[in-house]
Design a protein around this motif. Structure first.
Motif, PDB file in Angstrom:
ATOM      1  N   ALA A 170      64.914  51.656  14.748  1.00  0.00           N
ATOM      2  CA  ALA A 170      66.065  51.121  14.016  1.00  0.00           C
ATOM      3  C   ALA A 170      67.227  50.924  14.981  1.00  0.00           C
ATOM      4  N   HIS A 189      64.906  41.375  13.627  1.00  0.00           N
ATOM      5  CA  HIS A 189      63.856  40.770  12.812  1.00  0.00           C
ATOM      6  C   HIS A 189      62.881  39.974  13.672  1.00  0.00           C
ATOM      7  N   ASN A 194      58.979  45.934  13.598  1.00  0.00           N
ATOM      8  CA  ASN A 194      59.358  46.668  12.369  1.00  0.00           C
ATOM      9  C   ASN A 194      60.629  47.485  12.589  1.00  0.00           C
ATOM     10  N   LYS A 196      64.272  48.404  11.865  1.00  0.00           N
ATOM     11  CA  LYS A 196      65.278  48.306  10.798  1.00  0.00           C
ATOM     12  C   LYS A 196      66.673  48.129  11.405  1.00  0.00           C
ATOM     13  N   SER A 247      68.765  46.749   6.233  1.00  0.00           N
ATOM     14  CA  SER A 247      68.116  47.689   5.308  1.00  0.00           C
ATOM     15  C   SER A 247      69.122  48.286   4.323  1.00  0.00           C
TER      16      SER A 247
END
Length: 313
Positions: A170, A189, A194, A196, A247
């Motif tokens: 993240a 993205h 993956n 965040k 998120s």
């Protein structure tokens, strides 16, 4: 399409910006229970990430537009960023600033070759004055955060971070006008795995948090926060990106911001402004969720009023 736009943007601005360092702190890792990688935009030209977006926006102008100059309204970092970016490519920059903006920021704009037009300290006065300059000088208006070219430029900080650390779980970024968090979200993205994106925002200026809840752009009635760079609100260009790719947003108290800022100064030996510390404060508030994770922290800037440090008693 946006993925290629980000790559093109980075190639375009690379000669004009710093590829800023990524720092770590063993002590802060122990406190947080995670591995943190601080993308230090406080070492960017003019001291903040906004140099990226300002440069990209100017470089996208036509030759004719460049000859007529650019205009924005800002009391802080974007004023300095646009003035310096314009100077880098030989373009005139007209900066509308409230008359009560800190003198240190006015001096910086003047030092970068910007032309300051003062106005009353209201959003209406700023917008009206900028329109007047547009009309009289033929200058192109560049919004500090609600501009697609600016958003892409701001996203290149996270793009650089992910080039070095592609497996981050993240990335935390502060939320003000929404340009940085939207650009960061696009970069994560398209170039993360993956990865965040989580926003940090003061309770005292939590319009983005409320906007995410309501699904429409909300305003703040008061903005009583030391994170002075986060007092602006989201726009119609960055909000849809935030809705789609961020998120969630974590709100932090003024005490939590001060403690995070002090931690960065004391343990990392670098200068970070209060708005920057919001990202770390948000991570520390959520640390139970991120145990043993690899996390990016965008240190958005280091332009601090040294005569008014919040943790000096």
């Amino acid at each position: 399409m946006q993925q290629q736009n980000l790559i093109d943007c980075y190639k375009r601005i690379k000669p004009y910006i710093h590829n800023t360092p990524v720092l770590t702190s063993q002590l802060i890792n122990e406190i947080s229970g995670a591995s943190l990688f601080f993308k230090c935009e406080n070492f960017q030209k003019m001291g903040a990430f906004k140099m990226r977006g300002a440069t990209n926006a100017i470089l996208q102008l036509s030759e004719e537009q460049m000859q007529r100059g650019v205009v924005t309204h800002s009391s802080g970092n974007f004023a300095q960023a646009l003035a310096l970016a314009a100077k880098s490519v030989g373009v005139a920059a007209y900066i509308v600033m409230p008359f009560n903006a800190p003198q240190v920021k006015k001096d910086a704009v003047l030092g970068y070759g910007g032309v300051i037009i003062e106005c009353e300290p209201t959003l209406l006065a700023r917008e009206t004055t900028a329109k007047k300059v547009e009309y009289e000088m033929g200058a192109t208006f560049i919004h500090p955060s609600n501009d697609n070219d600016v958003i892409l430029g701001q996203g290149t900080a996270c793009l650089e971070l992910l080039e070095n650390y592609p497996d981050l779980d993240a990335v935390f970024a502060p939320v003000g006008g929404g340009g940085l968090i939207a650009g960061t979200a696009l970069a994560a993205h398209y170039f993360g795995k993956n990865c965040k994106v989580i926003g940090g925002e003061p309770f005292e200026a939590d319009d983005a948090y409320r906007s995410m809840q309501s699904g429409k752009i909300e305003s703040n009635n008061t903005t009583n926060t030391i994170a002075d760079g986060l007092k602006t609100q989201l726009g119609d260009k960055n909000f849809p990106i935030i809705q789609q790719h961020v998120s969630y947003i974590t709100r932090v108290s003024e005490t939590e911001i001060m403690e995070a800022m002090q931690l960065i100064w004391e343990r990392m030996k670098i200068i970070a402004e209060p708005s920057s510390a919001v990202a770390l404060a948000a991570m520390l508030k959520e640390k139970e969720m991120f145990k043993n994770k690899k996390l990016g922290i965008i240190v958005s800037g280091g332009n601090v009023d040294l005569s008014n440090l919040p943790f000096v008693r």
